[in-house]
Design a protein around this motif. Structure first.
Motif, PDB file in Angstrom:
ATOM      1  N   CYS A   1    -107.327 -25.822 -59.672  1.00 26.62           N
ATOM      2  CA  CYS A   1    -108.307 -26.477 -58.800  1.00 26.62           C
ATOM      3  C   CYS A   1    -109.231 -27.373 -59.613  1.00 26.62           C
ATOM      4  O   CYS A   1    -109.494 -28.527 -59.242  1.00 26.62           O
ATOM      5  CB  CYS A   1    -109.153 -25.429 -58.067  1.00 26.62           C
ATOM      6  N   PRO A  25    -109.302 -30.694 -54.742  1.00 22.42           N
ATOM      7  CA  PRO A  25    -109.098 -29.444 -55.484  1.00 22.42           C
ATOM      8  C   PRO A  25    -108.609 -28.288 -54.628  1.00 22.42           C
ATOM      9  O   PRO A  25    -108.231 -27.246 -55.160  1.00 22.42           O
ATOM     10  CB  PRO A  25    -110.488 -29.154 -56.059  1.00 22.42           C
ATOM     11  N   SER A  26    -108.608 -28.454 -53.329  1.00 19.88           N
ATOM     12  CA  SER A  26    -108.177 -27.347 -52.464  1.00 19.88           C
ATOM     13  C   SER A  26    -106.701 -27.437 -52.100  1.00 19.88           C
ATOM     14  O   SER A  26    -106.148 -26.495 -51.513  1.00 19.88           O
ATOM     15  CB  SER A  26    -109.016 -27.329 -51.179  1.00 19.88           C
ATOM     16  N   GLN A  77    -107.488 -30.462 -60.851  1.00 23.91           N
ATOM     17  CA  GLN A  77    -107.329 -31.414 -59.762  1.00 23.91           C
ATOM     18  C   GLN A  77    -108.615 -32.207 -59.549  1.00 23.91           C
ATOM     19  O   GLN A  77    -108.602 -33.417 -59.350  1.00 23.91           O
ATOM     20  CB  GLN A  77    -106.987 -30.668 -58.464  1.00 23.91           C
ATOM     21  N   GLN A  78    -109.730 -31.507 -59.575  1.00 24.47           N
ATOM     22  CA  GLN A  78    -111.017 -32.163 -59.346  1.00 24.47           C
ATOM     23  C   GLN A  78    -111.321 -33.168 -60.454  1.00 24.47           C
ATOM     24  O   GLN A  78    -111.793 -34.279 -60.188  1.00 24.47           O
ATOM     25  CB  GLN A  78    -112.126 -31.131 -59.249  1.00 24.47           C
ATOM     26  N   CYS A 101    -114.780 -23.220 -56.188  1.00 24.79           N
ATOM     27  CA  CYS A 101    -113.786 -23.900 -57.022  1.00 24.79           C
ATOM     28  C   CYS A 101    -113.983 -25.408 -56.971  1.00 24.79           C
ATOM     29  O   CYS A 101    -113.921 -26.076 -57.995  1.00 24.79           O
ATOM     30  CB  CYS A 101    -112.380 -23.526 -56.528  1.00 24.79           C
ATOM     31  N   ALA A 102    -114.227 -25.916 -55.808  1.00 29.82           N
ATOM     32  CA  ALA A 102    -114.339 -27.373 -55.656  1.00 29.82           C
ATOM     33  C   ALA A 102    -115.627 -27.912 -56.233  1.00 29.82           C
ATOM     34  O   ALA A 102    -115.802 -29.106 -56.368  1.00 29.82           O
ATOM     35  CB  ALA A 102    -114.232 -27.760 -54.188  1.00 29.82           C
ATOM     36  N   PRO A 142    -112.314 -20.979 -51.560  1.00 33.64           N
ATOM     37  CA  PRO A 142    -112.475 -21.226 -52.995  1.00 33.64           C
ATOM     38  C   PRO A 142    -113.457 -20.274 -53.671  1.00 33.64           C
ATOM     39  O   PRO A 142    -113.253 -19.891 -54.821  1.00 33.64           O
ATOM     40  CB  PRO A 142    -112.964 -22.674 -53.049  1.00 33.64           C
ATOM     41  N   HIS A 160    -107.352 -21.022 -59.927  1.00 38.10           N
ATOM     42  CA  HIS A 160    -108.705 -21.573 -60.014  1.00 38.10           C
ATOM     43  C   HIS A 160    -108.766 -22.692 -61.053  1.00 38.10           C
ATOM     44  O   HIS A 160    -109.393 -23.739 -60.835  1.00 38.10           O
ATOM     45  CB  HIS A 160    -109.678 -20.453 -60.368  1.00 38.10           C
ATOM     46  N   LEU A 195    -102.969 -27.963 -53.680  1.00 39.14           N
ATOM     47  CA  LEU A 195    -102.215 -27.966 -54.919  1.00 39.14           C
ATOM     48  C   LEU A 195    -100.720 -28.118 -54.649  1.00 39.14           C
ATOM     49  O   LEU A 195    -100.177 -27.475 -53.748  1.00 39.14           O
ATOM     50  CB  LEU A 195    -102.438 -26.666 -55.694  1.00 39.14           C
TER      51      LEU A 195
END
Length: 252
Positions: A173, A183-184, A176-177, A248-249, A231, A170, A186
């Motif tokens: 994610c 973010p989904s 990444q964002q 998560c995103a 997520p 998580h 990886l």
């Protein structure tokens, strides 16, 4: 002077996601600044898998940022046992912990083939005093590094192995964002053993945990590529509250 020539002077090669871009990017730095800073960012240094970027105890003379590839920082105790302390991805500064006492406190090791930019501390300090925008960017990077350290401590405090693993994914994610990436999806440059060391879990537990999340349809794993399919479910497992997690995103 052409845009290509300006980019070459500033050392900028598709570096929009890099934390140092206010220092290098022509759109954010004037021509006079480029001329003054053209020698600040060293040429990219290619590094092979397992190559050491710096070692614990070495004087901190520069900070680093990967343009490609991932890194891990490792602490070694008196018995010679290794503990993975952190992971770093393209666009994230590596080595900021050395600002505390002027020496690196960990080893930094390439997880895969990588390209690294090096910025000497004097150049970093000069630009930070001259450009408020870059100063803010550096403060943000320091704050994010402190937050990751706090998250790691919180993660290790979780009793359930599955919660630790879900919290780790998580967190990736969210990183990444923040870097402007999907973010989904990886890419995991680290080994299962590295993940286990970071989470204080044995490798078998990590593998079983990933398989369980995949069997439940939360994630899909193919080698080093991982896709988060649910997520909200991943977030709820990470926070120990199934069914009431945040997307998560959607977190920042």
């Amino acid at each position: 002077m052409s845009l290509i020539e300006l980019k070459a002077l500033a050392g900028q090669r598709s570096c929009d996601e890099c934390v140092l871009h206010p220092m290098c990017k022509p759109a954010l730095v004037g021509i006079e600044d480029i001329e003054r800073l053209s020698g600040a960012v060293l040429a990219r240094r290619p590094m092979g898998k397992d190559a050491v970027l710096f070692r614990a105890g070495e004087p901190m003379r520069s900070v680093f940022v990967a343009q490609s590839g991932g890194f891990k920082t490792v602490a070694i105790n008196e018995a010679g046992d290794e503990q993975v302390i952190g992971f770093y991805f393209p666009g994230e500064l590596i080595g900021l912990e050395g600002l505390r006492d002027g020496r690196f406190s960990t080893d930094a090791v390439a997880l895969e083939s990588a390209q690294v930019c090096e910025v000497p501390l004097p150049a970093l300090e000069r630009v930070a005093t001259q450009r408020l925008e870059f100063q803010r960017q550096m403060m943000k990077a320091l704050g994010e590094g402190m937050a990751r350290h706090q998250d790691h401590l919180e993660l290790l405090g979780r009793k359930q192995a599955q919660e630790r693993l879900a919290m780790f994914l998580h967190g990736l994610c969210e990183r990444q964002q923040r870097l402007g990436r999907d973010p989904s999806r990886l890419h995991l440059p680290m080994s299962r053993s590295d993940i286990g060391s970071y989470l204080s879990l044995v490798i078998e537990t990590v593998s079983r945990g990933l398989s369980k999340l995949q069997d439940e349809g939360v994630i899909s794993v193919k080698g080093r590529q991982l896709e988060v399919l649910e997520p909200e479910r991943l977030a709820s497992i990470a926070h120990g509250e199934e069914g009431d997690g945040e997307r998560c995103a959607g977190r920042r």
